[in-house]
Design a protein around this motif. Sequence first.
Motif, mmCIF file in Angstrom:
data_model
loop_
_atom_site.group_PDB
_atom_site.id
_atom_site.type_symbol
_atom_site.label_atom_id
_atom_site.label_comp_id
_atom_site.label_asym_id
_atom_site.label_seq_id
_atom_site.Cartn_x
_atom_site.Cartn_y
_atom_site.Cartn_z
ATOM 1 N N GLN A 34 0.843 -1.187 0.000
ATOM 2 C CA GLN A 34 0.000 0.000 0.000
ATOM 3 C C GLN A 34 0.881 1.241 0.000
ATOM 4 O O GLN A 34 1.934 1.259 0.625
ATOM 5 N N LEU A 35 0.425 2.249 -0.713
ATOM 6 C CA LEU A 35 1.141 3.520 -0.761
ATOM 7 C C LEU A 35 0.155 4.629 -0.498
ATOM 8 O O LEU A 35 -0.970 4.590 -1.000
ATOM 9 N N GLN A 36 0.557 5.611 0.293
ATOM 10 C CA GLN A 36 -0.310 6.750 0.524
ATOM 11 C C GLN A 36 0.462 8.040 0.371
ATOM 12 O O GLN A 36 1.569 8.182 0.897
ATOM 13 N N LEU A 37 -0.128 8.977 -0.390
ATOM 14 C CA LEU A 37 0.439 10.310 -0.574
ATOM 15 C C LEU A 37 -0.294 11.290 0.333
ATOM 16 O O LEU A 37 -1.522 11.223 0.475
ATOM 17 N N SER A 38 0.433 12.231 0.905
ATOM 18 C CA SER A 38 -0.193 13.280 1.695
ATOM 19 C C SER A 38 -1.014 14.187 0.774
ATOM 20 O O SER A 38 -0.802 14.208 -0.441
ATOM 21 N N LEU A 43 -4.869 29.630 -15.187
ATOM 22 C CA LEU A 43 -4.612 28.193 -15.132
ATOM 23 C C LEU A 43 -4.208 27.748 -13.732
ATOM 24 O O LEU A 43 -3.633 28.531 -12.965
ATOM 25 N N PRO A 44 -4.480 26.497 -13.374
ATOM 26 C CA PRO A 44 -4.040 25.973 -12.077
ATOM 27 C C PRO A 44 -2.515 26.040 -11.968
ATOM 28 O O PRO A 44 -1.801 25.835 -12.949
ATOM 29 N N GLN A 45 -2.028 26.337 -10.776
ATOM 30 C CA GLN A 45 -0.589 26.419 -10.532
ATOM 31 C C GLN A 45 -0.134 25.266 -9.646
ATOM 32 O O GLN A 45 -0.899 24.747 -8.827
ATOM 33 N N ALA A 46 1.116 24.871 -9.819
ATOM 34 C CA ALA A 46 1.645 23.749 -9.040
ATOM 35 C C ALA A 46 1.788 24.121 -7.573
ATOM 36 O O ALA A 46 2.050 25.275 -7.224
ATOM 37 N N LEU A 47 1.608 23.134 -6.719
ATOM 38 C CA LEU A 47 1.819 23.316 -5.286
ATOM 39 C C LEU A 47 3.304 23.534 -5.007
ATOM 40 O O LEU A 47 4.160 23.141 -5.803
ATOM 41 N N PRO A 48 3.662 24.161 -3.879
ATOM 42 C CA PRO A 48 5.083 24.341 -3.545
ATOM 43 C C PRO A 48 5.764 23.000 -3.287
ATOM 44 O O PRO A 48 5.104 22.000 -2.984
ATOM 45 N N LEU A 49 7.080 22.997 -3.394
ATOM 46 C CA LEU A 49 7.840 21.764 -3.219
ATOM 47 C C LEU A 49 7.696 21.174 -1.829
ATOM 48 O O LEU A 49 7.673 19.958 -1.652
ATOM 49 N N THR A 50 7.643 22.028 -0.828
ATOM 50 C CA THR A 50 7.567 21.539 0.550
ATOM 51 C C THR A 50 6.277 21.997 1.205
ATOM 52 O O THR A 50 5.754 23.060 0.889
ATOM 53 N N CYS A 51 5.783 21.180 2.103
ATOM 54 C CA CYS A 51 4.530 21.471 2.804
ATOM 55 C C CYS A 51 4.826 22.267 4.071
ATOM 56 O O CYS A 51 5.721 21.912 4.838
ATOM 57 N N PRO A 52 4.088 23.345 4.346
ATOM 58 C CA PRO A 52 4.324 24.122 5.563
ATOM 59 C C PRO A 52 3.842 23.424 6.828
ATOM 60 O O PRO A 52 4.205 23.819 7.925
ATOM 61 N N SER A 53 3.020 22.368 6.691
ATOM 62 C CA SER A 53 2.454 21.704 7.869
ATOM 63 C C SER A 53 2.557 20.184 7.772
ATOM 64 O O SER A 53 1.546 19.478 7.824
ATOM 65 N N PRO A 54 3.770 19.632 7.638
ATOM 66 C CA PRO A 54 3.894 18.174 7.514
ATOM 67 C C PRO A 54 3.428 17.428 8.758
ATOM 68 O O PRO A 54 3.064 16.252 8.679
ATOM 69 N N HIS A 55 3.419 18.119 9.906
ATOM 70 C CA HIS A 55 2.984 17.462 11.147
ATOM 71 C C HIS A 55 1.485 17.173 11.155
ATOM 72 O O HIS A 55 0.999 16.414 11.993
ATOM 73 N N LEU A 56 0.763 17.772 10.192
ATOM 74 C CA LEU A 56 -0.686 17.541 10.119
ATOM 75 C C LEU A 56 -1.058 16.400 9.184
ATOM 76 O O LEU A 56 -2.233 16.078 9.055
ATOM 77 N N HIS A 57 -0.057 15.804 8.529
ATOM 78 C CA HIS A 57 -0.353 14.693 7.622
ATOM 79 C C HIS A 57 -0.928 13.517 8.407
ATOM 80 O O HIS A 57 -0.388 13.110 9.440
ATOM 81 N N ARG A 58 -2.038 12.979 7.915
ATOM 82 C CA ARG A 58 -2.676 11.837 8.557
ATOM 83 C C ARG A 58 -2.569 10.638 7.631
ATOM 84 O O ARG A 58 -2.823 10.737 6.440
#
Length: 389
Positions: free
Chosen positions: A27-31, A262-277
């Motif tokens: 299994q693989l999960q992406l944030s 047009l839609p823009q790409a998300l930033p390379l890094t997430c400002p809140s990785p501690h919130l990933h579930r």
Amino acid sequence: METRAAVSTMVMYEDESLEVHYVDGAQLQLSPCGCEFLLLKAAESRTHSRQAMGRVRQRTRFTISEYKELLVAALAFRNKYASQPYLPEELISAESKKPFFRIDSNVYWPDWSLSEAELGPGGEIIVRSKGGEATLMLASSGEDFSVEFMCNLSQNQSYRDTYGSSGGLKGDQTEHTPNGGKELTQSMSCSSTNICTQPKMYQSTTVVQHHSCYTVPSMWVYPLSLARYYWTAHVSDAEDGAETTSKAHKPDISSEARRSLLPQALPLTCPSPHLHRWKFKDPLATDEDSDLPTDLLKVMWCQGIIYRILNGTDPVIEVSPGDESVIRSNAVLNGYFTHYKYDLRRKKRKEVTYHVSSLPPDVLGQVYLVSSTVTRASSLLDTSKPCNC
């Protein structure tokens, strides 16, 4: 682990996190932001039964080569259905990258009188932006569409703060040209010593997204209206195949209304990785696992069929079986589904209505089974309805 592992299901949830299940049990999960992933290896690849605890958690862009192919495939699915793509340079092939100095995220579409929509061989309608940066293709059923557009690769937040989402310097008052800003800004920056340096070159790539005509993001409303006008004229379900151009009204659209951001790409890094579930179940648990997701669903891929929940006052599920047709539930009449098909020979759309209690029998040799497809769609819709208790 084997990088070419076969996929059994892919599920995107309402928060745009992605869960991929493989035939071998991995299994693989992406944030939700795409920046981080968690991989649970298949049982046979663990050295110890408790090593189900041996999960792999890494930053997506820095994944090791062993998992790169899995991540590339997962991101392709995620970006096709997410509101914003995640495009790390490390996971995009060299042939898919194109250099740029500046790409304006504004594009302009033809007006009604000048539009030259194309009729594809399968009855689809194709509309292109004036500068060629974006293309919209309305399916022959008239019920869903795909878009293809150029998008800057994901950048660090410092770059986004400096240049903004369009790739141009913030505060730059350069007037947008009618071709959607396709021309490259190649201004030179000079120091006090008159030594000039060329602006840094960045990268872009092509992004493909798929949408339902039932709920349309604002940036695609105008080009879709163009495509639907020509679809009505050439691919409608008019009686006796008569063209119905007169039925479609050409509104007076301002040049501003013909502009899309047009839609823009998300930033390379997430400002809140501690919130990933992470939603993985304990692999050592003994209770029976359901094959249906328990969280609110956005999109599910299973056996080549796409199931999409369209949220509203009354949630609707839309099914794309892969043959250019669309099956959609009725928002009010529970249990009813309408199947929209296109008859290429007669250039006419057909609509067939089903009820979950009296589905047509499956026919041997069918590409997909209507009965099992609608039954699964009905179950997914039930599990995705918010609880009112």
